[in-house]
Design a protein around this motif. Structure first.
Motif, PDB file in Angstrom:
ATOM      1  N   ILE A   4       0.843  -1.201   0.000  1.00  0.00           N
ATOM      2  CA  ILE A   4       0.000   0.000   0.000  1.00  0.00           C
ATOM      3  C   ILE A   4       0.872   1.243   0.000  1.00  0.00           C
ATOM      4  CG2 ILE A   4      -1.685   1.326   1.338  1.00  0.00           C
ATOM      5  CD1 ILE A   4      -2.759  -1.420   2.346  1.00  0.00           C
ATOM      6  N   VAL A   5       1.885   1.262   0.862  1.00  0.00           N
ATOM      7  CA  VAL A   5       2.787   2.415   0.949  1.00  0.00           C
ATOM      8  C   VAL A   5       3.546   2.586  -0.360  1.00  0.00           C
ATOM      9  CG1 VAL A   5       4.828   3.343   2.119  1.00  0.00           C
ATOM     10  CG2 VAL A   5       2.988   2.318   3.464  1.00  0.00           C
ATOM     11  N   THR A   6       4.088   1.504  -0.879  1.00  0.00           N
ATOM     12  CA  THR A   6       4.860   1.566  -2.124  1.00  0.00           C
ATOM     13  C   THR A   6       4.006   2.079  -3.278  1.00  0.00           C
ATOM     14  OG1 THR A   6       6.266  -0.247  -1.380  1.00  0.00           O
ATOM     15  CG2 THR A   6       6.248   0.211  -3.740  1.00  0.00           C
ATOM     16  N   LYS A   7       2.788   1.580  -3.395  1.00  0.00           N
ATOM     17  CA  LYS A   7       1.900   2.007  -4.485  1.00  0.00           C
ATOM     18  C   LYS A   7       1.519   3.481  -4.349  1.00  0.00           C
ATOM     19  CE  LYS A   7       0.003  -2.531  -5.499  1.00  0.00           C
ATOM     20  NZ  LYS A   7      -1.139  -3.442  -5.371  1.00  0.00           N
ATOM     21  N   LEU A   8       1.258   3.929  -3.126  1.00  0.00           N
ATOM     22  CA  LEU A   8       0.935   5.352  -2.921  1.00  0.00           C
ATOM     23  C   LEU A   8       2.091   6.247  -3.350  1.00  0.00           C
ATOM     24  CD1 LEU A   8      -0.859   5.573   0.549  1.00  0.00           C
ATOM     25  CD2 LEU A   8      -1.788   6.238  -1.665  1.00  0.00           C
ATOM     26  N   ILE A   9       3.289   5.886  -2.926  1.00  0.00           N
ATOM     27  CA  ILE A   9       4.467   6.691  -3.258  1.00  0.00           C
ATOM     28  C   ILE A   9       4.714   6.683  -4.763  1.00  0.00           C
ATOM     29  CG2 ILE A   9       6.978   6.851  -3.017  1.00  0.00           C
ATOM     30  CD1 ILE A   9       6.572   5.841  -0.110  1.00  0.00           C
ATOM     31  N   ARG A  10       4.597   5.524  -5.370  1.00  0.00           N
ATOM     32  CA  ARG A  10       4.818   5.423  -6.812  1.00  0.00           C
ATOM     33  C   ARG A  10       3.771   6.232  -7.582  1.00  0.00           C
ATOM     34  NH1 ARG A  10       4.364  -0.138  -8.023  1.00  0.00           N
ATOM     35  NH2 ARG A  10       6.294  -0.383  -6.883  1.00  0.00           N
ATOM     36  N   LYS A  11       2.512   6.100  -7.199  1.00  0.00           N
ATOM     37  CA  LYS A  11       1.436   6.788  -7.913  1.00  0.00           C
ATOM     38  C   LYS A  11       1.525   8.304  -7.775  1.00  0.00           C
ATOM     39  CE  LYS A  11      -3.560   7.118  -8.337  1.00  0.00           C
ATOM     40  NZ  LYS A  11      -4.854   6.592  -7.921  1.00  0.00           N
ATOM     41  N   ASN A  99       0.579   3.694  13.102  1.00  0.00           N
ATOM     42  CA  ASN A  99       1.929   4.171  13.416  1.00  0.00           C
ATOM     43  C   ASN A  99       2.952   3.542  12.476  1.00  0.00           C
ATOM     44  OD1 ASN A  99       1.131   5.812  15.546  1.00  0.00           O
ATOM     45  ND2 ASN A  99       1.442   4.220  17.079  1.00  0.00           N
ATOM     46  N   LEU A 100       2.821   2.241  12.248  1.00  0.00           N
ATOM     47  CA  LEU A 100       3.740   1.554  11.341  1.00  0.00           C
ATOM     48  C   LEU A 100       3.606   2.100   9.921  1.00  0.00           C
ATOM     49  CD1 LEU A 100       5.845  -0.612  10.843  1.00  0.00           C
ATOM     50  CD2 LEU A 100       3.987  -2.273  10.585  1.00  0.00           C
ATOM     51  N   PHE A 101       2.380   2.338   9.487  1.00  0.00           N
ATOM     52  CA  PHE A 101       2.139   2.932   8.169  1.00  0.00           C
ATOM     53  C   PHE A 101       2.869   4.282   8.074  1.00  0.00           C
ATOM     54  CE2 PHE A 101      -0.057   5.720   5.265  1.00  0.00           C
ATOM     55  CZ  PHE A 101      -0.339   4.930   4.177  1.00  0.00           C
ATOM     56  N   ALA A 102       2.722   5.119   9.098  1.00  0.00           N
ATOM     57  CA  ALA A 102       3.360   6.434   9.102  1.00  0.00           C
ATOM     58  C   ALA A 102       4.870   6.307   9.024  1.00  0.00           C
ATOM     59  CB  ALA A 102       2.955   7.221  10.353  1.00  0.00           C
ATOM     60  N   ILE A 103       5.438   5.411   9.797  1.00  0.00           N
ATOM     61  CA  ILE A 103       6.892   5.221   9.777  1.00  0.00           C
ATOM     62  C   ILE A 103       7.347   4.739   8.404  1.00  0.00           C
ATOM     63  CG2 ILE A 103       8.750   3.765  10.677  1.00  0.00           C
ATOM     64  CD1 ILE A 103       7.303   4.000  13.439  1.00  0.00           C
ATOM     65  N   GLN A 104       6.639   3.771   7.831  1.00  0.00           N
ATOM     66  CA  GLN A 104       7.028   3.255   6.509  1.00  0.00           C
ATOM     67  C   GLN A 104       6.913   4.337   5.439  1.00  0.00           C
ATOM     68  OE1 GLN A 104       4.810  -0.314   5.653  1.00  0.00           O
ATOM     69  NE2 GLN A 104       5.991  -1.531   7.100  1.00  0.00           N
ATOM     70  N   LEU A 105       5.853   5.131   5.495  1.00  0.00           N
ATOM     71  CA  LEU A 105       5.674   6.191   4.511  1.00  0.00           C
ATOM     72  C   LEU A 105       6.756   7.251   4.642  1.00  0.00           C
ATOM     73  CD1 LEU A 105       3.871   7.482   2.276  1.00  0.00           C
ATOM     74  CD2 LEU A 105       2.685   8.687   4.123  1.00  0.00           C
ATOM     75  N   LEU A 106       6.993   7.706   5.853  1.00  0.00           N
ATOM     76  CA  LEU A 106       7.912   8.825   6.069  1.00  0.00           C
ATOM     77  C   LEU A 106       9.384   8.440   5.937  1.00  0.00           C
ATOM     78  CD1 LEU A 106       6.043  10.542   9.022  1.00  0.00           C
ATOM     79  CD2 LEU A 106       6.003  11.177   6.594  1.00  0.00           C
ATOM     80  N   THR A 107       9.702   7.157   6.051  1.00  0.00           N
ATOM     81  CA  THR A 107      11.102   6.722   5.924  1.00  0.00           C
ATOM     82  C   THR A 107      11.330   5.921   4.648  1.00  0.00           C
ATOM     83  OG1 THR A 107      10.744   4.700   7.210  1.00  0.00           O
ATOM     84  CG2 THR A 107      11.433   6.678   8.427  1.00  0.00           C
ATOM     85  N   ALA A 108      10.388   5.944   3.728  1.00  0.00           N
ATOM     86  CA  ALA A 108      10.502   5.158   2.497  1.00  0.00           C
ATOM     87  C   ALA A 108      11.788   5.501   1.756  1.00  0.00           C
ATOM     88  CB  ALA A 108       9.301   5.414   1.599  1.00  0.00           C
ATOM     89  N   GLY A 109      12.510   4.470   1.380  1.00  0.00           N
ATOM     90  CA  GLY A 109      13.736   4.649   0.611  1.00  0.00           C
ATOM     91  C   GLY A 109      14.948   5.058   1.434  1.00  0.00           C
ATOM     92  N   VAL A 110      14.789   5.170   2.735  1.00  0.00           N
ATOM     93  CA  VAL A 110      15.895   5.574   3.610  1.00  0.00           C
ATOM     94  C   VAL A 110      16.182   4.434   4.572  1.00  0.00           C
ATOM     95  CG1 VAL A 110      16.714   7.280   5.268  1.00  0.00           C
ATOM     96  CG2 VAL A 110      15.098   7.972   3.503  1.00  0.00           C
TER      97      VAL A 110
END
Length: 138
Positions: A4-11, A99-110
């Motif tokens: 879900i996080v990956t698709k949001l960021i990509r889109k 909370n996990l969703f927020a962490i994954q979204l905000l730290t994506a690629g890092v």
């Protein structure tokens, strides 16, 4: 959740929770929510809202927006409040997931640097310093 996080960021070509929320049609509001509530997500008449406490520092506003966006993406149809970690309410499963969703979204690629402390990783990625304990509660 990773998908879900990956698709949001990509889109949306960003990991900014404010940009993503607006792009998916969520209205963002800032107001005084009192001492114990940092943010909330709700639906009313097919409209979706994220409300963020206006006295929070920018890094907390960003985290809360990502957290509430997590509720929108993960918990369709459920209104949840993000209560301050020092309240008498223990975060349940849905709060931990947001909370996990927020962490994954905000730290994506890092990724953490070798020997980097969690505190320094949070600072480098723009996470609130006090959000460190969310890494352990997930």
């Amino acid at each position: 959740m990773d998908d879900i996080v990956t698709k949001l960021i990509r889109k949306h070509r960003t990991n900014c929770p404010f940009s993503i929320a607006r792009a998916v049609g969520i209205q963002i509001r800032f107001t005084n929510l009192g001492k114990s509530t940092k943010g909330l997500y709700f639906r009313k008449l097919r409209r979706r809202f994220i409300v963020i406490h206006n006295d929070l520092p920018p890094e907390w506003q960003r985290f809360v927006c990502a957290h509430e966006l997590g509720h929108d993406r993960l918990h369709k149809g459920i209104n949840r409040f993000f209560l301050e970690e020092h309240s008498y309410f223990a975060p349940g499963k849905l709060e931990r997931q947001a909370n996990l969703f927020a962490i994954q979204l905000l730290t994506a690629g890092v990724t953490p640097e070798p020997e980097e402390s969690l505190e320094k990783f949070c600072l480098r990625t723009g996470l609130p310093r006090d959000a460190q304990h969310f890494f352990y509660s997930n």
